[in-house]
Design an enzyme around this catalytic site. Structure first.
Site, PDB file in Angstrom:
ATOM      1  N   HIS A 188       0.811  -1.217   0.000  1.00  0.00           N
ATOM      2  CA  HIS A 188       0.000   0.000   0.000  1.00  0.00           C
ATOM      3  C   HIS A 188       0.844   1.267   0.000  1.00  0.00           C
ATOM      4  O   HIS A 188       0.351   2.343  -0.309  1.00  0.00           O
ATOM      5  CB  HIS A 188      -0.979   0.000   1.182  1.00  0.00           C
ATOM      6  CG  HIS A 188      -0.361   0.260   2.516  1.00  0.00           C
ATOM      7  ND1 HIS A 188      -0.036  -0.739   3.402  1.00  0.00           N
ATOM      8  CD2 HIS A 188       0.005   1.406   3.124  1.00  0.00           C
ATOM      9  CE1 HIS A 188       0.476  -0.208   4.498  1.00  0.00           C
ATOM     10  NE2 HIS A 188       0.515   1.093   4.354  1.00  0.00           N
TER      11      HIS A 188
ATOM     12  N   ASP B 198       0.081  -7.594   1.347  1.00  0.00           N
ATOM     13  CA  ASP B 198       0.497  -6.206   1.538  1.00  0.00           C
ATOM     14  C   ASP B 198       2.023  -6.081   1.606  1.00  0.00           C
ATOM     15  O   ASP B 198       2.572  -5.357   2.423  1.00  0.00           O
ATOM     16  CB  ASP B 198      -0.135  -5.615   2.804  1.00  0.00           C
ATOM     17  CG  ASP B 198      -0.056  -4.088   2.812  1.00  0.00           C
ATOM     18  OD1 ASP B 198       0.071  -3.505   1.731  1.00  0.00           O
ATOM     19  OD2 ASP B 198      -0.107  -3.499   3.909  1.00  0.00           O
TER      20      ASP B 198
ATOM     21  N   SER C 186       4.348   2.785   7.853  1.00  0.00           N
ATOM     22  CA  SER C 186       4.085   1.627   7.006  1.00  0.00           C
ATOM     23  C   SER C 186       5.319   1.203   6.229  1.00  0.00           C
ATOM     24  O   SER C 186       5.980   2.018   5.587  1.00  0.00           O
ATOM     25  CB  SER C 186       2.977   1.945   6.004  1.00  0.00           C
ATOM     26  OG  SER C 186       1.742   1.989   6.623  1.00  0.00           O
TER      27      SER C 186
END
Length: 462
Positions: free
Chosen positions: A201, A234, A315
């Site tokens: 992402h 992911d 992230s």
């Protein structure tokens, strides 16, 4: 999933959850968009990368790009703003013999004058106060003390400082642009020639013609391109151009983690590159929907839960043990609703963060680097929550591992090996952590035990 509208979903052990039969959505630790605030969260969990928002607001917000307010908040004055500095001392005059009432007014005035004079003298003469016997006593003043000796030597082994010293040279900030979207996240170096592991992402928005710039701890910058990515886990791998001699991380293992052990998170929350936080492993095997563009079952991960502060922009950064070995990829956070029932405009740390186990990430990254695409582990059956607990199988794919094992539609799986299965996402997460061709023992609701050999299939990113 996109960084600007991530959601993640956790079933087991989640704080206040939804009605029976539903699952709360957990937000992904998104790439924090430069100078933007988070949009409404999509249902059940979304990508943590930069991109379009999906669905309606959900209490489980993703650390993602935010399209309106800047991430950086003004520093509140006071503690660091210097507004409370510059204090001065007013020494108290020595006790006087109690005067007669008639002279009290004059004496009190005299004491006040003495106090002010001594206070002024303290600044110029090093803090001398007149004693009752006429002697001078030195009043200690921290400003007059010499500086302590400068810190020398190495950080103690196992300390957060030692971990930071080991990891920081290997952690990068990834600045991403694609179409009308922009954001930033984190990653860490896998090889000296420039392979970097991060979240899908984080880079998804740049996967088709976008731009990625890697900013290293020493300030050097380099363009990067996507090597391969897997929305279902992911995970993505990018490679920088024209750089060598980089410092790779040391990968640990996640199959022997223990609740309560210390961990350290490193990344670029809110564009603050090189931020280090610490905490513990709060729980293990949390089924969390934190990847992919739709937040469906294909995106469930078997997360490591931690209370180390993780925020938008973390992230893709590493979660390590106290030896500085990477044991997970920071990917999602839990963000509760406000008192009005609305999701907060900007997700932030509340002490519940999630990381992809490094054992799973390592296998996926290796597939991507060697073949250009990831391989997903599967069993070949639709699955839903069983009314009385467990995962109920639906349609069975012909020729799949499930069919070959003799599983039927309607069977309820309650355990996989020694791990209890409470719902559908728990089964998906447990299978996802295994490797293709691995054998597992499935315990069914009628007490039957079935052996199945898991399959593997290439992932086609959208």
């Amino acid at each position: 999933m996109t960084e600007n509208d991530p959601n993640a979903h956790a079933n087991s052990g989640a704080p206040a959850g939804p009605p029976a039969g539903e699952h709360p959505v957990w937000s992904a630790t998104p790439s924090a968009p430069a100078g933007q605030s988070e949009p409404s969260t999509p249902p059940r969990g979304t990508p943590l990368g930069a991109g379009q928002g999906y669905g309606t607001p959900n209490p489980w917000s993703a650390q993602a790009q935010q399209p309106s307010a800047p991430y950086a908040q003004p520093v509140q004055p006071g503690v660091h703003g210097g507004q409370y500095g510059g204090t001065s001392a007013y020494p108290v005059a020595p006790q006087q013999q109690k005067p007669a009432r008639s002279g009290s007014g004059k004496l009190v005035a005299g004491v006040a004058v003495l106090a002010l004079l001594v206070g002024g003298g303290a600044g110029a003469l090093g803090g001398y106060v007149a004693g009752g016997d006429g002697s001078n006593t030195v009043s200690a003043n921290a400003l007059d003390a010499p500086k302590p000796a400068q810190q020398t030597g190495n950080a103690p082994a196992g300390s957060v400082e030692a971990v930071a010293n080991k990891l920081l040279p290997s952690v990068v900030e990834l600045q991403v642009q694609g179409g009308n979207s922009a954001g930033e996240g984190s990653g860490f170096v896998l090889s000296q020639d420039g392979y970097i592991l991060t979240n899908n992402h984080v880079v998804e928005v740049a996967a088709n013609g976008g731009q990625i710039q890697a900013v290293f701890h020493d300030g050097k910058k380099a363009a990067a391109k996507v090597v391969g990515r897997d929305p279902t886990t992911d995970i993505a791998v990018v490679k920088v151009d024209g750089m060598s001699g980089l410092t790779p991380v040391e990968l640990g293992r996640s199959d022997d983690l223990r609740v309560g052990q210390g961990v350290v998170a490193v990344g670029s929350p809110f564009e603050l590159a090189g931020t280090v936080t610490s905490g513990i492993v709060s729980s293990l095997h949390r089924p969390v929907r934190a990847g992919g563009s739709n937040g469906d079952q294909a995106t469930v991960m078997d997360a490591v839960q931690t209370d180390a502060a993780i925020n938008p922009g973390n992230s893709g950064g590493p979660l390590s043990n106290t030896s500085g070995q990477v044991i997970g990829i920071n990917s999602a956070i839990y963000s509760p609703q406000s008192g009005s029932g609305q999701q907060a405009s900007q997700g932030g740390n509340v002490g519940i963060g999630f990381a992809i186990p490094i054992d799973q990430a390592r296998r996926t990254a290796d597939d991507i680097i060697k073949t250009g695409q990831a391989v997903q582990t599967f069993i070949g059956a639709q699955v839903t929550d069983a009314p009385n607990g467990g995962a109920q199988l639906g349609d069975i794919t012909p020729g799949s591992p499930a069919e070959k094992a003799g599983l039927k539609s309607g069977d309820v799986v309650t355990k996989i090996d020694d791990r209890s299965i409470d719902n559908a996402d728990a089964l998906v997460a447990a299978i996802r952590t295994r490797a293709p061709n691995e054998k597992v023992m499935l315990t069914l609701g009628d007490s039957r035990v079935v052996e199945a050999t898991l399959g593997g299939q290439p992932v086609q990113p959208n």
